[in-house]
Write a protein that holds these residues in place. Structure first.
Motif, short mmCIF file in Angstrom:
data_model
loop_
_atom_site.label_atom_id
_atom_site.label_comp_id
_atom_site.label_asym_id
_atom_site.label_seq_id
_atom_site.Cartn_x
_atom_site.Cartn_y
_atom_site.Cartn_z
N PHE A 269 13.48 -10.03 11.66
CA PHE A 269 12.14 -9.47 11.94
C PHE A 269 11.81 -8.42 10.89
O PHE A 269 12.43 -7.68 10.57
CB PHE A 269 12.01 -9.02 13.39
N GLY A 270 10.55 -8.57 10.78
CA GLY A 270 9.89 -7.30 9.96
C GLY A 270 8.71 -7.08 10.70
O GLY A 270 8.51 -6.73 11.98
N GLU A 271 7.53 -7.33 9.79
CA GLU A 271 6.16 -7.36 10.45
C GLU A 271 5.76 -8.55 11.22
O GLU A 271 5.02 -8.46 11.97
CB GLU A 271 5.32 -7.34 9.19
N THR A 272 6.92 -9.51 11.29
CA THR A 272 6.88 -10.64 12.00
C THR A 272 8.32 -11.18 12.03
O THR A 272 9.04 -10.81 11.50
CB THR A 272 5.74 -12.01 11.70
N ASP B 31 11.74 -6.31 2.99
CA ASP B 31 10.70 -5.93 2.52
C ASP B 31 9.75 -6.22 3.75
O ASP B 31 9.65 -6.74 4.72
CB ASP B 31 10.30 -7.22 1.49
N GLY B 32 8.44 -5.24 3.41
CA GLY B 32 7.43 -5.32 4.45
C GLY B 32 7.63 -4.39 5.51
O GLY B 32 8.55 -3.34 5.61
N ALA B 33 6.62 -4.46 6.60
CA ALA B 33 6.50 -3.62 7.77
C ALA B 33 7.58 -3.75 8.95
O ALA B 33 8.37 -4.84 8.75
CB ALA B 33 5.17 -3.20 8.10
N THR B 34 7.43 -2.86 10.15
CA THR B 34 8.18 -3.21 11.22
C THR B 34 7.31 -3.32 12.43
O THR B 34 6.60 -2.27 12.53
CB THR B 34 9.12 -1.95 11.31
N ASP B 35 7.56 -4.44 12.94
CA ASP B 35 6.85 -4.51 14.45
C ASP B 35 7.81 -4.84 15.42
O ASP B 35 8.54 -6.08 15.53
CB ASP B 35 5.57 -5.68 14.34
N LEU C 210 4.79 -15.03 2.22
CA LEU C 210 5.16 -13.89 1.23
C LEU C 210 4.13 -12.86 0.88
O LEU C 210 4.53 -11.42 0.87
CB LEU C 210 5.77 -14.40 0.03
N ALA C 211 2.82 -13.36 0.85
CA ALA C 211 1.78 -12.47 0.36
C ALA C 211 1.59 -11.27 1.52
O ALA C 211 1.38 -10.19 1.26
CB ALA C 211 0.54 -13.03 0.16
N TYR C 212 1.66 -11.84 2.70
CA TYR C 212 1.29 -10.97 3.89
C TYR C 212 2.50 -9.92 4.13
O TYR C 212 2.21 -8.93 4.72
CB TYR C 212 0.94 -11.60 5.33
N ARG C 213 3.67 -10.49 3.94
CA ARG C 213 4.82 -9.51 4.01
C ARG C 213 4.61 -8.31 3.03
O ARG C 213 5.06 -7.16 3.17
CB ARG C 213 5.93 -10.30 3.76
N ILE C 214 4.26 -8.69 1.80
CA ILE C 214 4.08 -7.78 0.70
C ILE C 214 2.90 -6.60 1.19
O ILE C 214 3.13 -5.52 1.00
CB ILE C 214 3.81 -8.43 -0.63
N LEU C 215 2.10 -7.05 1.48
CA LEU C 215 0.79 -6.21 1.93
C LEU C 215 1.09 -5.52 3.09
O LEU C 215 0.85 -4.35 3.07
CB LEU C 215 -0.23 -7.15 2.39
N SER C 216 2.06 -5.91 4.11
CA SER C 216 2.36 -5.10 5.03
C SER C 216 3.37 -3.76 4.70
O SER C 216 3.57 -2.75 5.47
CB SER C 216 3.17 -5.73 6.23
N ASN C 217 3.71 -3.88 3.52
CA ASN C 217 4.43 -2.64 3.02
C ASN C 217 3.79 -1.27 3.11
O ASN C 217 4.16 -0.17 3.16
CB ASN C 217 5.11 -2.98 1.54
#
Length: 668
Positions: free
Chosen positions: A68-71, A98-102, A427-434
Motif C-alpha cells: 500500500f501507499g496512497e491506496t 513512490d507516492g504518499a501514505t494512507d 501511476l499518474a495519481y501515485r506520482i501526484l500524491s508525492n
C-alpha cells in the motif's frame, strides 16, 4: 463376534474422520507493507530478519500481503509451509517506493479470518490526518532510520500495538530516495508566510488591554447613519463590497439580494415591490431615495414612469431596504410600499482611513492584450525527456531516476502527473500524491495539491488533503471554508451546513475573524440549503440564506498563499474589463487581514451578462522571491441558483514572471 468387531472398527473409523474434520484451519495473518516514497529508505535486512524469526515460530500459516501507499496497490495470498517464505520475500524485493501514505487504506481489507496484522511502516500518515483503528492484534515494524516517532506513537496508542523498531533515532525529519537521506522541503512549512520584503519577517503580536467601545453596525436611513441596534426596526443592507463592479445598472445590485423585494419586468428598479400587489387603483411600487432625497415614483396604476439608469453602481456606498412601519414613519404614505435607500460614495466626505476604491469600470477600460488560451511556455527539460519515451512503463522507470533531482519542486510532480494522466491513470495519481508525502506540513503546497484533485474531479482526494490542512491549522479561515466546500462536493451536506453556518455567524470568541470570507460563505450556505435544504434542519438559519439568489455566473477565485500579490482583470466579450488587486499597496488593510486570518478568496458575479467568452487574466505583482509557487483556483458556478446550475474548476500557477499573465476562460 465378527459383527461386534465390525461395529468397533466402524466406530474407530468414524471417530477418526470426525477428529480430522475438527482439525483447526491454518491461521491467517495480514502483512501490510508501506511502499510510499519515504520508505525507500528502509533497511530491508532488518525487516527480513524480523520475518525470518516470525515464520520460524509460525512455520505453517496463510499470509495476506497488502502492498500500500496512497491506496492499496496489490492484494496477494500466500501459503507458508515449514517456514519457507521465499515467494513473499521475492515479491517484497520487487516493490517500487513512490507516492504518499494512507494507513486508512488497510482497514477495509481486514476481515474476521485475520488473527494478526504485521504493519511495516515508519509511521508517517500524510494522506489525510486520521489514524485508523484496525481492531486486531497489531505488530508495528519499522526499519526506517528517518521515522516519524509521533505518528508511530499515535498508531501504537490507537491500536494498543507492539512496536519492533530497528531504525536508529534521528533528530530531523526527512525523506530519502535511492537510499540517501534527503531533507523534506519544509522551508515554508505550516502556515509560515514569506517575508513582505527581503530580510523582513512579520510576526503577529497580540496586545492585551482595555479595548474602547466600538460603535455597532451603522445603517443610513435617509437622514444620516444610525446604529442598527438602536434603530428599533428591522432593516436589510448591503455595502459596496457586495456590489459587484461588473454591474452596469444599480437594479442588478438589488435583484435577489433582499428578502421579499421584487423588481419589475426587465429588472426595472422604479417598479420595485415589497408587499403583495393588493390594489388595482392605488400605487403598489416602492419609493427610491438617493442620498436622502426621495425620487420620482413610478405608478403601478399608470402614468409617468421613473428611470434610475443614471445611478452608477460603482458610486454606490450602500443600499438599505425599509419596510412597513419603518418606511411609513420616515417617509409618510409615499413609503407605505417600502423604501430603497441608496447612499452614494460621492455624497460622503472623504475619510483618510476609508478603504481605497480601486475598481475600474468596464466602460472605461478596453483590454488590448492577447487572449489566446494556448500557452507558449516552453516545456521543462524533464518533461521533454519523458516525451521521448513512448512506453509508459519505461517512462515511469525514467521518472523514478530523475525525481531525486526535483523533490524540492512541487511543480515537478504536477507537471509529471499531467504527462502520465493520459498514459496511465493509476501511476499518474501515485506520482501526484508525492506532494503529500514530501510537503506533509506545508499548508500552501498542500492547498495546491487539493486544487489539483478538485480540478480533476477527485473529491475524495481533495477532501483528505483539506482535512490534513485543517488539522495543521484549525484557526485558518480558508481551511474552514475549503473543508466546508469539500464536504459539499462529497455530498456531506450536514457537515458543510454546520461549518458554513459557523463562518457566516462569526460570533464565537476566537483568534480568527471569519468576516473576510463572508460573501463566499454566505452564497455557499445558500447553495447548500437550496441543494439539500429539505433534509437539513434550517430552522435556526437567517431568513436571508433561505432566499434564492440567481447569477449568470458566480466566480470564486482562491489563491494558495494568503500573502500572494496579484491583480485580476475580468474581461467581457467586447474586451472591456475591470480590475481587482490583492496587494499591500492597493488595499493594505485587506491584505494584512488576509495574512492574519489566512483568508485567500474573492468572489465576483455576472448578472444579465453579455453572452460569449469572458476571461480572467491574473498578473503576478510580487516584487520578492517566494519559496514555493503560488497557484490560483477559479471556480465558476454557471447559472447559479437555477436548476441547471453547474460547476467548473480550473487551477493554474501564477506566473512568477510579472510580465506574463495567467489566463482563465469563462464561456457564457
Amino acid at each position: 463376534m465378527r459383527n461386534f468387531l465390525r461395529a468397533i472398527l466402524l466406530l474407530i473409523l468414524l471417530w477418526g474422520a470426525g477428529f480430522r474434520a475438527q482439525e483447526p484451519e491454518t491461521r491467517q495473518i495480514m502483512i501490510a507493507w508501506d511502499a510510499s516514497f519515504s520508505m525507500e529508505n528502509r533497511v530491508l535486512d532488518n525487516d527480513f530478519k524480523f520475518l525470518d524469526n516470525y515464520f520460524k515460530r509460525n512455520p505453517d500459516i496463510s499470509v495476506n500481503l497488502l502492498i500500500f501507499g496512497e491506496t492499496i496497490r496489490e492484494d496477494l495470498e500466500y501459503k507458508i509451509s515449514m517456514g519457507v517464505w521465499e515467494p513473499v520475500k521475492n515479491k517484497l524485493l520487487e516493490v517500487v517506493y513512490d507516492g504518499a501514505t494512507d494507513l486508512n487504506s488497510i482497514e477495509p481489507f481486514i476481515s474476521l479470518k485475520h488473527t494478526e496484522l504485521l504493519l511495516f511502516t515508519e509511521g508517517a500518515q500524510n494522506f489525510g490526518p486520521e489514524i485508523p483503528t484496525y481492531g486486531i492484534k497489531t505488530l508495528l515494524v519499522n526499519s526506517n532510520p528517518f521515522k516519524d516517532q509521533m505518528e508511530l506513537n499515535a498508531v501504537l496508542v490507537k491500536n494498543k500495538a507492539r512496536l519492533f523498531d530497528y531504525g536508529r533515532p534521528q533528530f530531523t525529519t526527512g525523506t530519502a530516495g535511492n537510499n540517501l537521506k534527503i531533507e523534506k522541503p519544509e522551508a515554508a512549512s505550516g502556515n509560515q508566510k514569506d517575508s513582505l520584503s527581503a530580510g523582513i519577517n512579520l510576526k503577529e503580536v497580540i496586545v492585551a488591554g482595555d479595548k474602547p467601545e466600538e460603535p455597532g453596525e451603522m445603517v443610513d436611513v435617509g437622514n444620516g447613519p444610525v446604529e442598527k441596534d438602536r434603530l428599533g426596526i428591522a432593516t436589510q443592507s448591503i455595502g459596496d463590497e457586495e456590489i459587484t463592479p461588473i454591474q452596469t445598472n444599480v437594479a442588478q445590485s438589488v435583484q435577489n439580494r433582499f428578502s421579499g423585494v421584487q423588481l419589475g419586468s426587465g429588472q426595472d428598479l422604479s417598479k420595485v415591490t415589497m408587499r403583495t400587489n393588493t390594489s388595482m387603483q392605488l400605487n403598489n411600487y416602492g419609493l427610491i431615495v438617493i442620498d436622502g432625497v426621495p425620487q420620482q415614483q413610478s405608478n403601478s396604476a399608470g402614468g409617468p414612469q421613473a428611470n434610475f439608469g443614471f445611478v452608477d453602481p460603482e458610486n454606490v456606498a450602500d443600499i438599505t431596504v425599509l419596510k412597513g412601519m419603518a418606511a411609513t414613519t420616515r417617509f409618510g404614505t409615499a413609503g407605505a410600499n417600502g423604501v430603497i435607500l441608496i447612499t452614494t460614495k460621492s455624497s460622503r466626505p472623504a475619510v483618510a482611513t476609508q478603504k481605497p476604491v480601486d475598481r475600474a469600470l468596464l466602460k472605461d477600460n478596453i483590454y488590448t492584450g492577447n487572449l489566446s488560451a494556448v500557452s507558449s511556455r516552453a516545456l521543462p527539460d524533464y518533461i521533454l525527456e519523458l516525451k521521448k519515451v513512448n512506453d509508459p512503463v519505461t517512462a515511469y522507470n525514467h521518472y523514478l531516476e530523475q525525481r531525486i533531482n526535483y523533490i524540492a519542486s512541487p511543480e515537478y510532480f504536477i507537471e509529471v502527473f499531467n504527462h502520465f494522466k493520459p498514459l496511465d491513470d493509476v501511476l499518474a495519481y501515485r506520482i501526484l500524491s508525492n506532494i503529500a508525502e514530501l510537503y506533509s506540513k506545508n499548508i500552501p503546497v498542500l492547498r495546491i495539491l487539493a486544487y489539483t484533485y478538485e480540478m480533476q474531479g477527485q473529491v475524495a482526494g481533495s477532501l483528505k488533503i483539506n482535512r490534513q490542512i485543517l488539522s495543521l491549522d484549525e484557526n485558518s479561515a480558508q481551511a474552514k471554508l475549503d473543508m466546508a466546500l469539500s464536504f459539499e462536493d462529497a455530498g456531506k451536506y450536514p457537515r458543510a451546513y454546520e461549518i458554513l453556518s459557523e463562518l457566516v455567524a462569526n460570533n464565537t470568541p476566537r483568534i480568527t475573524d471569519y468576516s473576510v470570507l463572508q460573501k463566499t460563505a454566505s452564497n455557499s450556505l445558500r447553495n447548500v440549503i437550496q441543494t439539500e435544504g429539505v433534509n437539513l434542519d434550517v430552522s435556526s438559519a437567517d431568513q436571508q440564506y433561505l432566499n434564492t439568489i440567481r447569477y449568470d455566473a458566480r466566480i470564486v477565485v482562491m489563491w494558495s498563499k494568503s500573502n500572494a500579490q496579484f491583480d485580476l482583470k475580468i474581461i467581457n466579450p467586447d474586451k472591456r474589463f475591470f480590475k481587482w488587486e490583492h496587494s499591500q499597496f492597493s488595499d493594505g488593510k485587506r491584505y494584512e487581514s488576509d495574512i492574519r486570518n489566512d483568508a485567500n478568496t474573492e468572489e465576483f458575479h455576472l448578472i444579465d451578462a453579455q453572452k460569449g467568452d469572458w476571461y480572467i487574466k491574473a498578473t503576478n505583482l510580487n516584487t520578492y522571491a517566494v519559496v514555493e509557487p503560488v497557484y490560483l483556483k477559479c471556480v465558476v458556478y454557471y447559472n447559479f441558483g437555477m436548476p441547471n446550475q453547474r460547476k467548473e474548476v480550473t487551477a493554474l500557477e501564477l506566473s512568477a514572471d510579472p510580465s506574463k499573465e495567467t489566463l482563465f476562460r469563462i464561456a457564457l
